[in-house]
Motif scaffolding. Structure first.
Motif, PDB file in Angstrom:
ATOM      1  N   MET A   1       8.602  49.156 -35.444  1.00  0.00           N
ATOM      2  CA  MET A   1       8.122  48.018 -36.228  1.00  0.00           C
ATOM      3  C   MET A   1       6.817  47.475 -35.646  1.00  0.00           C
ATOM      4  N   PHE A   2       6.763  47.345 -34.336  1.00  0.00           N
ATOM      5  CA  PHE A   2       5.568  46.784 -33.711  1.00  0.00           C
ATOM      6  C   PHE A   2       4.358  47.683 -33.940  1.00  0.00           C
ATOM      7  N   GLY A   3       4.575  48.989 -33.867  1.00  0.00           N
ATOM      8  CA  GLY A   3       3.475  49.916 -34.096  1.00  0.00           C
ATOM      9  C   GLY A   3       2.874  49.754 -35.482  1.00  0.00           C
ATOM     10  N   MET A   4       3.739  49.602 -36.489  1.00  0.00           N
ATOM     11  CA  MET A   4       3.247  49.399 -37.843  1.00  0.00           C
ATOM     12  C   MET A   4       2.584  48.040 -37.997  1.00  0.00           C
ATOM     13  N   MET A   5       3.187  47.022 -37.378  1.00  0.00           N
ATOM     14  CA  MET A   5       2.632  45.674 -37.486  1.00  0.00           C
ATOM     15  C   MET A   5       1.239  45.597 -36.864  1.00  0.00           C
ATOM     16  N   LEU A   6       1.048  46.294 -35.768  1.00  0.00           N
ATOM     17  CA  LEU A   6      -0.251  46.273 -35.099  1.00  0.00           C
ATOM     18  C   LEU A   6      -1.348  46.772 -36.043  1.00  0.00           C
ATOM     19  N   GLY A   7      -1.081  47.896 -36.698  1.00  0.00           N
ATOM     20  CA  GLY A   7      -2.070  48.442 -37.620  1.00  0.00           C
ATOM     21  C   GLY A   7      -2.355  47.511 -38.779  1.00  0.00           C
ATOM     22  N   THR A   8      -1.309  46.852 -39.277  1.00  0.00           N
ATOM     23  CA  THR A   8      -1.483  45.942 -40.408  1.00  0.00           C
ATOM     24  C   THR A   8      -2.283  44.709 -40.017  1.00  0.00           C
ATOM     25  N   VAL A   9      -1.983  44.145 -38.859  1.00  0.00           N
ATOM     26  CA  VAL A   9      -2.720  42.964 -38.399  1.00  0.00           C
ATOM     27  C   VAL A   9      -4.198  43.290 -38.243  1.00  0.00           C
ATOM     28  N   VAL A  10      -4.483  44.446 -37.663  1.00  0.00           N
ATOM     29  CA  VAL A  10      -5.885  44.858 -37.509  1.00  0.00           C
ATOM     30  C   VAL A  10      -6.544  44.979 -38.871  1.00  0.00           C
ATOM     31  N   ASN A  11      -5.823  45.583 -39.827  1.00  0.00           N
ATOM     32  CA  ASN A  11      -6.371  45.748 -41.174  1.00  0.00           C
ATOM     33  C   ASN A  11      -6.623  44.399 -41.856  1.00  0.00           C
ATOM     34  N   ILE A  12      -5.672  43.481 -41.722  1.00  0.00           N
ATOM     35  CA  ILE A  12      -5.805  42.162 -42.352  1.00  0.00           C
ATOM     36  C   ILE A  12      -6.997  41.394 -41.778  1.00  0.00           C
TER      37      ILE A  12
END
Length: 460
Positions: free
Chosen positions: A168-179
């Motif tokens: 979950m954290f791995g996916m969240m990291l990418g999303t936060v960077v994208n946002i």
């Protein structure tokens, strides 16, 4: 590892499913946000053509994700079964094979997409108004294919060993960077769709870097070391499940391409509206996918351990959760349809189309999760043929003929209602396939268990 074995084998089912599914559902929510962000910020430009271009390019991004599913879903199903069987070395071989396999396929995709860009732009249905925007977006997405593909595969592999929070954290990291990067690159720098693609690729790169650090700094039964790479006893197991799993996403891509080509005859506003409606609908779909994915390692482990009673109990509880969430989200969407569409774009024509389309897509929302539970259970059980049949049905054997026939009969309304009708038919098919496969496997197990031991007869 002992704690994970206890979770898989004997923990109370609600706790086991919650432990695995909650982080996975959160990961799926992150994925929803990830997919919505580009459309949302591109929509803030007020240019419906750019929104339509992102919608038209989405099937190509799905193809990249489908290639990752070959190694992610196939590897995840194999790893969960090998853990249940206690074959730790094969777990390491599988994870290493999936890592390097996904990287290699990603490089091939870069070459293929860049070389075939003119053909790709024609096939996805671009118009004179959208072709340049779609080209800008796809050029960047193509360059980032190895990062996107490998990061997606590793998410599933990490989840398979029970590290759902880390996945979950791995996916969240990418999303936060994208946002964080999207408004900067799309609006502040004025890069439009190209900025959206750059932000997406950098986000995917962040996810991949996190997983590489996970493997080098954390204790894990998985391995991406070259010395653990093996083909024998691995590639067939991974591909037998990964290919059917990827076919589902590939057909989704194909279906979107055909759908957009049909919609283009009704104008770019209709294409943009369906793109927005499908992105909004992803919340309902991906939450239910997350529940099913979270339960898959539990199902696979207990199938490998031949604990069929616990396996079916996990499935029933997960289905109950998917229906409860599906009903709640569907009710919310029907109440707030117009504000949801307006959040993406203010164009009145797009909003009018989008409200109608989103409500149609939501008709199957309450029970769609049942389909995903059955689909993931068949993958976890190693039922390649049944999984393949189910994978090609929702977006292929059922959806595409319905799309063609209903468009001819009902025009735009036929296009809009093809997906929910295909979903209902797929749920019925999934139930039948699982019942057939589960009964056959149970009979085979009982025959093996009850067979009398035989001793060799001495020869005189």
């Amino acid at each position: 590892m002992q704690d994970k074995n206890e979770l898989f084998a004997s923990a109370p089912i609600p706790r086991a499913v919650a432990t695995m599914a909650i982080p996975t559902v959160l990961s799926m929510l992150v994925t929803v946000v990830y997919n919505m962000v580009d459309t949302f910020f591109v929509g803030q430009t007020g240019d419906a053509n750019q929104v339509a271009a992102v919608s038209l390019a989405t099937p190509v991004f799905l193809i990249i994700m489908a290639m990752g599913n070959i190694f992610g879903m196939g590897g995840s199903a194999a790893i969960s079964r090998f853990l249940g069987m206690g074959e730790r070395e094969r777990v390491k071989n599988t994870s290493s094979f999936c890592f390097y396999g996904s990287l290699a396929v990603g490089v091939v995709l870069v070459i293929a997409l860049l070389a075939g860009m003119p053909l790709v732009l024609t096939l996805i249905g671009t118009s004179a108004n959208t072709v340049d925007f779609a080209r800008q977006y796809l050029f960047v997405i193509a360059l980032g294919a190895p990062l996107t593909l490998t990061g997606g595969a590793l998410t599933n592999l990490v989840r398979a060993e029970g590290a759902a929070r880390e996945a979950m954290f791995g996916m969240m990291l990418g999303t936060v960077v994208n946002i964080v990067l999207d408004p900067l690159m799309i609006l502040t720098f004025g890069w439009g769709v190209a900025g959206a693609a750059i932000a997406t690729v950098i986000g995917n790169a962040s996810t991949l870097v996190y997983y590489l650090l996970y493997f080098t700094r954390r204790k894990s039964i998985l391995s991406i070391a070259p010395k653990a790479f093996a083909l024998r006893g691995v590639w067939g197991t991974v591909l037998s499940i990964g290919l059917p799993a990827s076919v589902n996403t590939l057909l989704l891509s194909l279906a979107n391409i055909i759908l957009n080509n049909f919609l283009s005859s009704y104008g770019d506003a209709a294409v943009a509206a369906m793109g927005v409606a499908m992105k909004a609908n992803m919340l309902v779909v991906f939450v239910q996918i997350g529940l099913a994915l979270g339960a898959q390692p539990l199902i696979g482990y207990n199938f490998g351990a031949k604990n069929f009673a616990r396996m079916k109990a996990i499935m029933k509880f997960t289905m109950l959760c998917t229906v409860t969430l599906g009903l709640s989200l569907t009710a919310l969407y029907f109440i707030a349809t117009k504000p949801i569409i307006r959040a993406f774009i203010a164009d009145e024509t797009v909003v009018t189309y989008g409200v109608h389309m989103l409500r149609a897509l939501m008709l199957s929302g309450p029970f769609l999760g049942v389909l995903f539970v059955f689909m993931n259970a068949l993958q976890a059980m190693g039922q390649a043929i049944a999984s393949l049949v189910l994978s090609i049905s929702r977006q292929g054997l059922l959806f595409l003929p319905l799309l063609i026939v209903l468009n001819a009969v009902l025009q735009l309304d036929g296009i809009v209602y093809a997906q929910p009708i295909a979903d209902v038919c797929s749920i019925a098919l999934a139930c039948a396939l699982f019942v057939h496969s589960e009964r056959r496997l149970r009979r085979a197990h009982e025959s093996e268990r009850d067979a009398p031991a035989t001793k060799p007869v001495a020869q005189s």
